[in-house]
Scaffold this motif. Structure first.
Motif, PDB file in Angstrom:
ATOM      1  N   LEU A 194      19.335  57.071  76.636  1.00 51.90           N
ATOM      2  CA  LEU A 194      20.601  58.408  75.465  1.00 51.90           C
ATOM      3  C   LEU A 194      21.809  57.871  76.709  1.00 51.90           C
ATOM      4  CD1 LEU A 194      20.218  60.862  74.871  1.00 51.90           C
ATOM      5  CD2 LEU A 194      20.573  61.932  76.480  1.00 51.90           C
ATOM      6  N   SER A 195      22.804  57.937  75.738  1.00 49.45           N
ATOM      7  CA  SER A 195      24.522  57.312  76.373  1.00 49.45           C
ATOM      8  C   SER A 195      25.212  58.133  75.836  1.00 49.45           C
ATOM      9  CB  SER A 195      24.426  56.098  75.235  1.00 49.45           C
ATOM     10  OG  SER A 195      24.337  56.238  73.559  1.00 49.45           O
ATOM     11  N   GLY A 196      25.408  59.345  76.295  1.00 47.81           N
ATOM     12  CA  GLY A 196      25.855  60.291  75.820  1.00 47.81           C
ATOM     13  C   GLY A 196      25.534  61.544  75.254  1.00 47.81           C
ATOM     14  N   LEU A 197      27.093  62.593  74.990  1.00 42.68           N
ATOM     15  CA  LEU A 197      26.783  63.220  73.981  1.00 42.68           C
ATOM     16  C   LEU A 197      27.146  62.995  72.718  1.00 42.68           C
ATOM     17  CD1 LEU A 197      27.444  66.278  76.193  1.00 42.68           C
ATOM     18  CD2 LEU A 197      25.236  65.704  74.798  1.00 42.68           C
ATOM     19  N   ASN A 198      26.670  63.394  71.853  1.00 40.41           N
ATOM     20  CA  ASN A 198      27.197  62.725  70.256  1.00 40.41           C
ATOM     21  C   ASN A 198      29.078  63.460  69.796  1.00 40.41           C
ATOM     22  OD1 ASN A 198      28.350  62.257  67.827  1.00 40.41           O
ATOM     23  ND2 ASN A 198      26.979  63.203  66.934  1.00 40.41           N
ATOM     24  N   VAL A 199      29.309  63.729  70.448  1.00 43.62           N
ATOM     25  CA  VAL A 199      31.261  64.632  70.708  1.00 43.62           C
ATOM     26  C   VAL A 199      31.654  64.355  69.108  1.00 43.62           C
ATOM     27  CG1 VAL A 199      33.031  64.677  72.153  1.00 43.62           C
ATOM     28  CG2 VAL A 199      31.301  64.029  73.002  1.00 43.62           C
ATOM     29  N   VAL A 200      32.003  63.163  69.127  1.00 47.83           N
ATOM     30  CA  VAL A 200      32.827  63.205  67.214  1.00 47.83           C
ATOM     31  C   VAL A 200      32.123  64.002  66.609  1.00 47.83           C
ATOM     32  CG1 VAL A 200      33.241  61.942  65.533  1.00 47.83           C
ATOM     33  CG2 VAL A 200      33.214  60.430  68.048  1.00 47.83           C
ATOM     34  N   ALA A 255      10.762  73.322  75.979  1.00 54.16           N
ATOM     35  CA  ALA A 255       9.825  72.869  74.557  1.00 54.16           C
ATOM     36  C   ALA A 255       8.683  72.007  75.025  1.00 54.16           C
ATOM     37  CB  ALA A 255      10.429  73.196  73.099  1.00 54.16           C
ATOM     38  N   ASP A 256       7.604  72.723  74.840  1.00 55.13           N
ATOM     39  CA  ASP A 256       6.119  71.982  74.573  1.00 55.13           C
ATOM     40  C   ASP A 256       6.734  70.683  73.876  1.00 55.13           C
ATOM     41  OD1 ASP A 256       4.579  73.202  76.386  1.00 55.13           O
ATOM     42  OD2 ASP A 256       3.956  74.771  75.199  1.00 55.13           O
ATOM     43  N   SER A 257       5.838  69.606  74.602  1.00 51.96           N
ATOM     44  CA  SER A 257       6.235  68.400  73.419  1.00 51.96           C
ATOM     45  C   SER A 257       5.021  67.421  74.048  1.00 51.96           C
ATOM     46  CB  SER A 257       7.567  67.376  73.461  1.00 51.96           C
ATOM     47  OG  SER A 257       7.818  66.496  72.770  1.00 51.96           O
ATOM     48  N   ASP A 258       4.738  66.368  72.858  1.00 54.47           N
ATOM     49  CA  ASP A 258       3.807  65.506  72.783  1.00 54.47           C
ATOM     50  C   ASP A 258       4.352  64.028  73.510  1.00 54.47           C
ATOM     51  OD1 ASP A 258       1.598  66.597  72.190  1.00 54.47           O
ATOM     52  OD2 ASP A 258       2.417  66.984  70.048  1.00 54.47           O
ATOM     53  N   ARG A 259       5.454  64.267  73.691  1.00 59.40           N
ATOM     54  CA  ARG A 259       6.494  63.324  74.544  1.00 59.40           C
ATOM     55  C   ARG A 259       7.621  62.495  75.629  1.00 59.40           C
ATOM     56  NH1 ARG A 259       4.551  58.951  73.032  1.00 59.40           N
ATOM     57  NH2 ARG A 259       6.286  57.693  73.016  1.00 59.40           N
ATOM     58  N   ALA A 260       8.006  62.109  76.429  1.00 57.46           N
ATOM     59  CA  ALA A 260       8.446  62.562  77.506  1.00 57.46           C
ATOM     60  C   ALA A 260      10.077  63.155  76.482  1.00 57.46           C
ATOM     61  CB  ALA A 260       7.859  61.265  78.401  1.00 57.46           C
ATOM     62  N   LEU A 261      10.980  62.395  77.874  1.00 58.73           N
ATOM     63  CA  LEU A 261      12.724  62.802  77.241  1.00 58.73           C
ATOM     64  C   LEU A 261      13.247  62.095  77.304  1.00 58.73           C
ATOM     65  CD1 LEU A 261      12.760  66.701  78.836  1.00 58.73           C
ATOM     66  CD2 LEU A 261      13.277  66.095  76.009  1.00 58.73           C
ATOM     67  N   SER A 262      13.876  61.615  76.244  1.00 62.97           N
ATOM     68  CA  SER A 262      15.026  60.102  76.729  1.00 62.97           C
ATOM     69  C   SER A 262      15.753  60.255  77.321  1.00 62.97           C
ATOM     70  CB  SER A 262      15.719  59.686  74.969  1.00 62.97           C
ATOM     71  OG  SER A 262      14.926  59.616  74.437  1.00 62.97           O
ATOM     72  N   SER A 263      16.601  59.966  78.035  1.00 61.83           N
ATOM     73  CA  SER A 263      17.281  59.438  79.051  1.00 61.83           C
ATOM     74  C   SER A 263      18.745  58.770  79.863  1.00 61.83           C
ATOM     75  CB  SER A 263      16.902  59.609  81.051  1.00 61.83           C
ATOM     76  OG  SER A 263      16.445  59.054  81.054  1.00 61.83           O
ATOM     77  N   PRO A 264      18.966  58.889  80.411  1.00 62.53           N
ATOM     78  CA  PRO A 264      20.417  57.433  80.730  1.00 62.53           C
ATOM     79  C   PRO A 264      19.659  56.620  80.582  1.00 62.53           C
ATOM     80  CG  PRO A 264      21.699  59.885  80.934  1.00 62.53           C
ATOM     81  CD  PRO A 264      19.942  60.392  80.977  1.00 62.53           C
ATOM     82  N   ASN A 265      18.929  56.212  81.388  1.00 62.78           N
ATOM     83  CA  ASN A 265      17.667  55.515  82.398  1.00 62.78           C
ATOM     84  C   ASN A 265      16.810  54.616  81.617  1.00 62.78           C
ATOM     85  OD1 ASN A 265      18.391  55.944  84.843  1.00 62.78           O
ATOM     86  ND2 ASN A 265      17.978  58.110  84.610  1.00 62.78           N
ATOM     87  N   ARG A 266      16.250  53.624  81.450  1.00 60.54           N
ATOM     88  CA  ARG A 266      15.327  53.300  80.325  1.00 60.54           C
ATOM     89  C   ARG A 266      14.565  54.154  80.350  1.00 60.54           C
ATOM     90  NH1 ARG A 266      14.877  46.971  79.616  1.00 60.54           N
ATOM     91  NH2 ARG A 266      16.915  47.065  78.712  1.00 60.54           N
ATOM     92  N   GLY A 267      13.606  54.175  79.347  1.00 59.39           N
ATOM     93  CA  GLY A 267      12.775  54.602  79.126  1.00 59.39           C
ATOM     94  C   GLY A 267      12.955  56.541  79.391  1.00 59.39           C
ATOM     95  N   GLY A 268      11.487  57.272  79.427  1.00 60.60           N
ATOM     96  CA  GLY A 268      12.034  57.929  79.465  1.00 60.60           C
ATOM     97  C   GLY A 268      11.474  58.772  80.760  1.00 60.60           C
TER      98      GLY A 268
END
Length: 270
Positions: A194-200, A255-268
């Motif tokens: 994750l590299s930030g927000l889609n500000v554009v 929310a419930d999810s089967d996956r972890a969350l993307s983050s600014p660090n590698r992986g989730g």
């Protein structure tokens, strides 16, 4: 059933049982199976295959080489008929493939309205896609992927099964999406980070500057806070009750999810 206003090229095959709407255009060398429904104004240019229990909404246009409604490629696929439902006014370019669902997970693949699928993109079994989405060339969605409204996926990106891509997220070309991507998030790389927000994208969508600043502040609190991502998000929710985009991010995380969350660090992480 084919209405009189439909134009079917004599070199194409429409099986008995198919339902063809008003003003449908089917070019040469297409095949339409017996359980297909084509809504009003659908256009198949040429060499298009539509099979399975597939329904295509009005105004959708499909380019040569696309195969729509093929069986799931899951190793668990059974012989039971499942479905693919495509919404209105979608553009499906050359070589795109979309599969029906699997019985084990509800049996239906759903694609919303006004979506653009560029050449050779793939929508696998049991995916759920919203509206106004762009899948660029060679994007690959594995089974059970959810893509929310106005997300854009760059060319050659691949999304792991059961992953969620949030509203108006932006996925960079050739990215590997192994974890959930928050609404308005930007993800790049392999593995995806994750590299930030889609500000554009937010600006183009008409978000005012104070709202964008608030969402940026929320993002920083979530990913730079003292606890886990979910704990940080829960702790700040009351601060953003008057900022719908921030709440969308916070609710997505909760929310419930089967996956972890993307983050600014590698992986989730959670």
């Amino acid at each position: 059933m084919t209405v009189s206003s439909a134009k079917i090229h004599p070199a194409s095959v429409v099986e008995d049982g198919a339902v063809i709407g008003e003003n449908v255009k089917v070019g040469p060398f297409c095949y339409i199976g017996p359980n297909v429904v084509l809504g009003d104004g659908v256009e198949l240019l040429s060499h298009v295959v539509v099979i399975g229990r597939t329904t295509i909404g009005k105004g959708t246009k499909i380019f040569p080489g696309a195969v729509i409604g093929g069986d799931s490629q899951s190793v668990h696929h059974s012989a039971v008929d499942t479905t693919l439902v495509i919404g209105e006014n979608c553009t499906i370019r050359e070589g795109v493939t979309m599969n029906t669902g699997t019985v084990e997970h509800g049996g239906t693949t759903v694609v919303g309205n006004n979506n653009l699928f560029l050449a050779y993109s793939h929508v696998a079994h049991d995916c759920r896609l919203g509206n106004n989405i762009i899948l660029s060339n060679n994007v690959m969605l594995a089974g059970h992927v959810t893509v929310e409204d106005r997300a854009i996926l760059g060319g050659g990106s691949a999304v792991h099964q059961f992953t969620r891509v949030g509203k108006q997220a932006f996925i960079g070309g050739l990215s590997a999406v192994s974890y959930d991507v928050i609404p308005y998030g930007m993800l790049n790389g392999n593995p995806g980070v994750l590299s930030g927000l889609n500000v554009v994208g937010m600006t183009r969508a008409g978000f005012e500057r104070p709202v964008i600043h608030a969402v940026r502040r929320c993002y920083k609190q979530i990913f730079e806070g003292p606890e886990s991502i979910r704990a940080n998000a829960a702790a700040i929710r009351d601060e953003y009750l008057d900022c719908p985009p921030a709440l969308e991010i916070l609710d997505f995380i909760a929310a419930d999810s089967d996956r972890a969350l993307s983050s600014p660090n590698r992986g989730g992480k959670a």
